[in-house]
Design an enzyme around this catalytic site. Structure first.
Site, short mmCIF file in Angstrom:
data_model
loop_
_atom_site.label_atom_id
_atom_site.label_comp_id
_atom_site.label_asym_id
_atom_site.label_seq_id
_atom_site.Cartn_x
_atom_site.Cartn_y
_atom_site.Cartn_z
N ASP A 117 12.47 4.85 2.72
CA ASP A 117 12.35 4.04 1.51
C ASP A 117 11.95 4.92 0.34
OD1 ASP A 117 12.53 1.67 0.09
OD2 ASP A 117 10.44 1.12 0.45
N HIS A 124 8.95 0.37 -12.17
CA HIS A 124 8.06 0.00 -11.06
C HIS A 124 6.96 1.04 -10.88
CE1 HIS A 124 6.64 -1.46 -7.20
NE2 HIS A 124 6.93 -0.30 -6.65
N GLU A 189 9.25 -6.78 -2.01
CA GLU A 189 9.79 -5.76 -2.91
C GLU A 189 11.30 -5.95 -2.98
OE1 GLU A 189 8.34 -1.84 -1.81
OE2 GLU A 189 6.46 -2.23 -2.91
N GLU A 191 14.75 -4.78 -3.43
CA GLU A 191 15.39 -3.48 -3.32
C GLU A 191 16.84 -3.63 -2.91
OE1 GLU A 191 13.32 -0.48 -1.11
OE2 GLU A 191 11.34 -1.38 -1.47
N ASP A 223 11.49 -5.27 1.16
CA ASP A 223 10.46 -4.46 1.80
C ASP A 223 9.13 -5.21 1.71
OD1 ASP A 223 8.88 -2.43 2.77
OD2 ASP A 223 8.89 -1.28 0.90
N ARG A 227 -0.34 -5.63 0.28
CA ARG A 227 -0.96 -4.77 -0.74
C ARG A 227 -2.40 -4.39 -0.41
NH1 ARG A 227 3.55 -2.91 -2.75
NH2 ARG A 227 4.86 -4.54 -3.63
N GLN A 230 -2.33 -1.80 2.23
CA GLN A 230 -1.78 -0.59 1.60
C GLN A 230 -2.85 0.16 0.78
OE1 GLN A 230 1.64 -1.51 -0.83
NE2 GLN A 230 2.04 0.62 -1.39
N LYS A 243 3.67 -1.66 5.56
CA LYS A 243 5.11 -1.82 5.39
C LYS A 243 5.86 -1.95 6.71
CE LYS A 243 5.21 -0.46 0.90
NZ LYS A 243 5.98 -1.09 -0.17
N THR A 247 11.02 -5.56 7.54
CA THR A 247 11.84 -5.27 6.36
C THR A 247 13.14 -6.03 6.59
OG1 THR A 247 10.87 -3.05 6.20
CG2 THR A 247 12.91 -3.44 4.96
N GLU A 354 3.57 -6.81 -9.61
CA GLU A 354 3.84 -6.59 -11.03
C GLU A 354 4.00 -7.91 -11.80
OE1 GLU A 354 7.02 -3.98 -9.33
OE2 GLU A 354 6.96 -3.18 -11.37
MN MN Z 1 9.57 -0.32 -0.93
#
Ligand code: MN
Length: 407
Positions: A117, A124, A189, A191, A223, A227, A230, A243, A247, A354
Site C-alpha cells: 500500500d 492526504h 481509506e 483507494e 483500506d 486509527r 495505528q 491495517k 482490506t 480527514e
Molecule cells: Mn492505505
C-alpha cells in the site's frame, strides 16, 4: 436478437469488458467471466466453443493469474476479439454463455501473493501531517522524492460484501493508561488498487518506461484502518495491526486498455523526481470516486465524499518502478494500493480522519446521529467511474458492513 442493450449509465458498456471470477448454482466451479450491462459472459464456455482465435485454457481457472501472466499482447488480442464477439458477432454466442448478473456469485478475482500500500496523495499526506505534526512539518522530507509505501497483508484481502469485524488491540489514549480494547476509531481509506500482470525477475527492476506494460488493471480498494491502534503502534516501522484485519476490493478488474482514454496529466512534480522515476507521459487517470455511508437506521446511503484519482501526486507507473528499483520481484497478481485519494477540498477527502478532522467536525447523518468514526452496523460503499462521451467505464462498487468486535 438485440440481447445486449446497455444503458448509458451502466458501468459496463462494451468499451469496458472487465474480468472477474464467478460461479453459478448450475456450475459451482469458479471461472473467468467478463461483464456487459446486466450480464456476465462465461469466458470458459466461449473458449470451449473455440470462439477465440485460439484455445487459451486459462478461462476455466478459479483466478485470473494465468491470464494476467500471459502479457499485454494476449490481453489485447482477447479484448479485441471480445469486442467483436459481443458486438456485431453476438449471434454466434451460445445462450448459456450469457448469464444474468443476478444469478452469479462473484469471488476474489485474483490469487494475491503480495500486497503493498502506497501513500501517493499529497493532499492526504499533508492533512494527516498537519493533524499529527503541525502545519510546518506536514510533509516528511522524503515525501516529494519517492512514493512512500509499506508492505501490507495479502491474506486478509476480501471481496466486496464481506463484513468487517471491528478489531481489538492496544490503544493508548492521551493522558490515560494503556488498554486492550475494541477500536473506537475505525475508519475507511478510499483507494484504487492496481494488479501486476507480468512480473519481473529478482534483481531486474521494472523501468518507469516499461511499467505501464506490466499493469493488468485496477479495482476499487478500501483500506479499513483502526486509527487508535495505528497511532500507538506505528512508530518507527509504520502500519501493522491497524491495517491487517481487512482490506476490501471490488470484484471486476477494469483493464488498462479500457482506461486508456481517461489518462490525464498528473500534478506537476516539483522537485523533479530522480531519473529512475521521471516520465514524460500522461500519468494520471480521471476516475470519479464517491463514498457513501448508511447506518443501521438510515433507509438510504448518504454521500460523504467525492474525489478523483487524478489528484494523486505519484503515478502507478512510478509506484511500480520505485517498488522494483532494488530488484524486488513482482509476480502476476500482486496488488498495490495507491493510498487514500483525497482531493483539494474538504468534501473530497478520502477518510473519516480527514473528513471530520480527527473528530473535530463530525458528519451529520439524516437520522439525527453524527459520525466521527465508523459505528457497528454502518455500511460503507465506494463507487468509481470514468465518464466518456455517451458511456461510462465503471468499477461497480466495494462495500462492507461493520460488525461488533468479538468479546
Ligand atoms: Mn492505505
Amino acid at each position: 436478437m438485440p440481447l445486449l442493450e446497455v444503458h448509458p449509465d451502466s458501468d459496463f458498456p462494451i468499451q469496458n469488458l472487465p474480468y472477474g471470477i464467478f460461479s453459478t448454482q448450475a456450475n459451482p466451479n469458479p471461472r473467468v467471466g467478463t461483464r456487459i450491462g446486466d450480464f456476465v459472459v462465461d469466458l470458459s464456455l466461449v473458449d470451449n466453443e473455440n470462439l477465440f482465435d485460439k484455445r487459451y485454457g486459462f478461462f476455466a481457472d478459479s483466478s485470473l493469474n494465468r491470464f494476467m501472466s500471459a502479457g499485454r499482447e494476449v490481453w489485447r488480442e482477447i479484448r479485441q476479439r471480445l469486442m467483436r464477439l459481443l458486438g456485431e458477432e453476438q449471434a454466434s454466442l451460445k445462450k448459456e454463455a450469457l448469464i444474468p448478473v443476478s444469478e452469479v456469485q462473484m469471488h476474489l478475482p485474483v490469487e494475491i501473493g503480495d500486497y503493498t500500500d502506497f501513500y501517493a496523495s499529497r493532499e492526504h499526506a499533508t492533512n494527516v501531517g498537519i493533524m499529527f505534526r503541525g502545519k510546518e512539518n506536514a510533509l516528511m522530507p522524503n515525501w516529494l522524492h519517492l512514493p512512500v509505501g509499506y508492505h501490507g497483508r495479502a491474506s486478509s484481502l476480501v471481496l466486496t460484501g464481506t463484513d468487517v469485524v471491528r478489531p481489538r488491540g492496544q490503544v493508548k489514549p492521551k493522558d490515560a493508561p494503556l488498554e486492550y480494547t475494541a477500536s473506537r476509531q475505525l475508519d475507511f481509506e478510499l483507494e484504487m488498487g492496481f494488479f501486476v500482470g507480468t512480473g519481473n525477475e529478482l534483481g531486474e527492476p521494472i523501468s518507469i518506461d516499461d511499467a505501464h506494460e506490466h499493469i493488468f488493471g485496477m479495482v476499487l480498494l478500501n483500506d479499513w484502518s483502526a486509527r487508535d491502534i495505528q497511532a500507538w503502534e506505528y512508530q518507527p516501522l509504520g502500519p501493522f495491526l491497524a491495517k491487517n484485519f481487512s482490506t476490501s476490493i471490488s470484484p471486476w478488474v477494469v483493464t488498462m486498455d479500457a482506461l486508456e482514454p481517461f489518462r490525464v496529466q498528473g500534478p506537476k512534480q516539483d522537485p523533479a523526481p530522480l531519473p529512475y522515476l521521471a516520465s514524460d507521459s500522461a500519468s494520471g487517470y480521471d476516475i470519479h470516486l464517491e463514498v457513501t455511508l448508511q447506518s443501521a437506521h438510515m433507509d438510504k446511503p448518504q454521500t460523504i465524499s467525492r474525489s478523483n484519482m487524478k489528484y494523486l501526486y505519484w503515478s502507478i507507473e512510478q509506484m511500480l518502478a520505485h517498488h522494483t528499483i532494488t530488484g524486488c520481484n513482482m509476480r502476476p497478481g500482486d496488488l498495490c494500493g495507491t493510498g487514500t485519494i483525497s482531493g483539494p477540498t474538504a468534501d473530497s477527502y478520502g477518510s473519516l480522519l480527514e473528513l471530520t478532522w480527527r473528530g473535530e467536525r463530525p458528519i451529520q447523518l439524516p437520522d439525527g446521529e453524527e459520525r466521527k468514526f465508523l459505528q457497528d452496523g454502518d455500511t460503507l460503499t465506494m463507487k468509481g467511474y470514468c465518464q466518456g462521451d455517451g458511456y461510462r467505464i465503471g468499477f461497480g462498487e466495494v462495500t462492507g458492513k461493520i460488525l461488533p468486535a468479538l468479546k
